[in-house]
Design an enzyme around this catalytic site. Structure first.
Site, short mmCIF file in Angstrom:
data_model
loop_
_atom_site.label_atom_id
_atom_site.label_comp_id
_atom_site.label_asym_id
_atom_site.label_seq_id
_atom_site.Cartn_x
_atom_site.Cartn_y
_atom_site.Cartn_z
N CYS A 78 0.78 -0.98 -0.09
CA CYS A 78 0.10 -0.04 0.16
C CYS A 78 0.65 1.61 -0.08
CB CYS A 78 -0.93 -0.07 0.93
SG CYS A 78 -2.18 1.04 0.88
N HIS A 172 -3.96 -5.09 1.20
CA HIS A 172 -2.72 -5.58 2.36
C HIS A 172 -2.91 -6.56 3.35
CE1 HIS A 172 -2.10 -1.15 4.91
NE2 HIS A 172 -3.08 -1.28 3.52
N GLU A 174 -0.89 -8.15 5.83
CA GLU A 174 -0.51 -8.11 6.88
C GLU A 174 -2.12 -8.55 8.07
OE1 GLU A 174 -0.25 -5.30 5.38
OE2 GLU A 174 -0.93 -3.94 6.20
N1 GLN Z 1 -3.91 6.08 0.81
C1 GLN Z 1 -2.68 6.50 1.51
C2 GLN Z 1 -1.37 7.14 0.84
O1 GLN Z 1 -1.29 7.55 0.50
C3 GLN Z 1 -1.93 4.83 1.53
C4 GLN Z 1 -3.32 4.27 2.38
C5 GLN Z 1 -2.76 2.50 2.96
O2 GLN Z 1 -1.21 2.59 2.90
N2 GLN Z 1 -3.57 1.72 3.79
O3 GLN Z 1 -0.23 6.17 1.52
#
Ligand code: GLN
Length: 189
Positions: A78, A172, A174
């Site tokens: 992410c 995610h 995790e």
């Molecule tokens: N939208 C977040 C960002 O720009 C990432 C979201 C996440 O890691 N769950 O960093």
């Protein structure tokens, strides 16, 4: 073999818990010295704008970029995917990326927090059925350079990519109970 988890911000505890459940002894990385002691690194989800600022203030930005460029096995999830991409779309104007994977990643591409969702992904590397992937304010990849493998898509958008020793996921792993994703990362180190 020491696995580090970048522990400046975000979901690093959950990653460490998964790795520990698989018998690894993960190290939380907050300093260049701690980075020097690890053979592999996980960049967790969280907030990529904050994480890139904290990487700079901890004097970790360039050392992490160098280690990843040298071929350290690395997993970014992410926000970690966003940080590892070559180009960040909808980032802050001053936001720097580590440019380890030749992709253009759009932040919050699936929408805001309320648009978070789960999807079953069939992953070639994970036999035993689909992997339940959790997407939270997730990015997706809009451009994939030569040398980047796309391992999964959602609605045609790449959400799991690999280039060399670096794997990036928009979701995610995790946060699910399924340890196959981390197990595969550990086995590849
Ligand atoms: N939208 C977040 C960002 O720009 C990432 C979201 C996440 O890691 N769950 O960093």
């Amino acid at each position: 073999m020491k696995v580090g988890v970048l522990a400046l911000q975000g979901a690093f505890v959950a990653h460490a818990t998964c790795l520990r459940s698989l018998g690894a002894d993960p190290v939380e990385v907050r300093t260049p010295d701690e980075l020097a002691g690890v053979d592999a690194l996980v960049l967790p989800g969280g907030e990529s704008t904050t994480m890139s600022m904290l990487l700079e203030s901890a004097a970790l930005f360039d050392p992490v970029a160098e280690r990843v460029a040298e071929g350290m096995p690395t997993l970014g999830t992410c926000a970690g995917m966003i940080l590892l991409g070559r180009e960040i779309l909808d980032g802050r104007p001053d936001q720097r990326g580590l440019a380890a994977v030749d992709i253009s990643v759009r932040r919050n591409a699936f929408g805001r927090q309320v648009d978070s969702f789960e999807a079953d992904l069939l992953l070639r590397d994970l036999p035993g059925g689909p992997f339940r992937a959790i997407f939270i304010r997730a990015p997706f990849v809009e451009r994939v350079g030569a040398g980047v493998e796309v391992l999964a898509t959602v609605d045609g958008h790449p959400v799991l990519c690999r280039q060399g020793r670096v794997t990036v996921a928009a979701f995610h792993p995790e946060l699910s109970d399924d340890l196959r994703f981390h197990d595969h990362f550990l086995k590849g180190i």
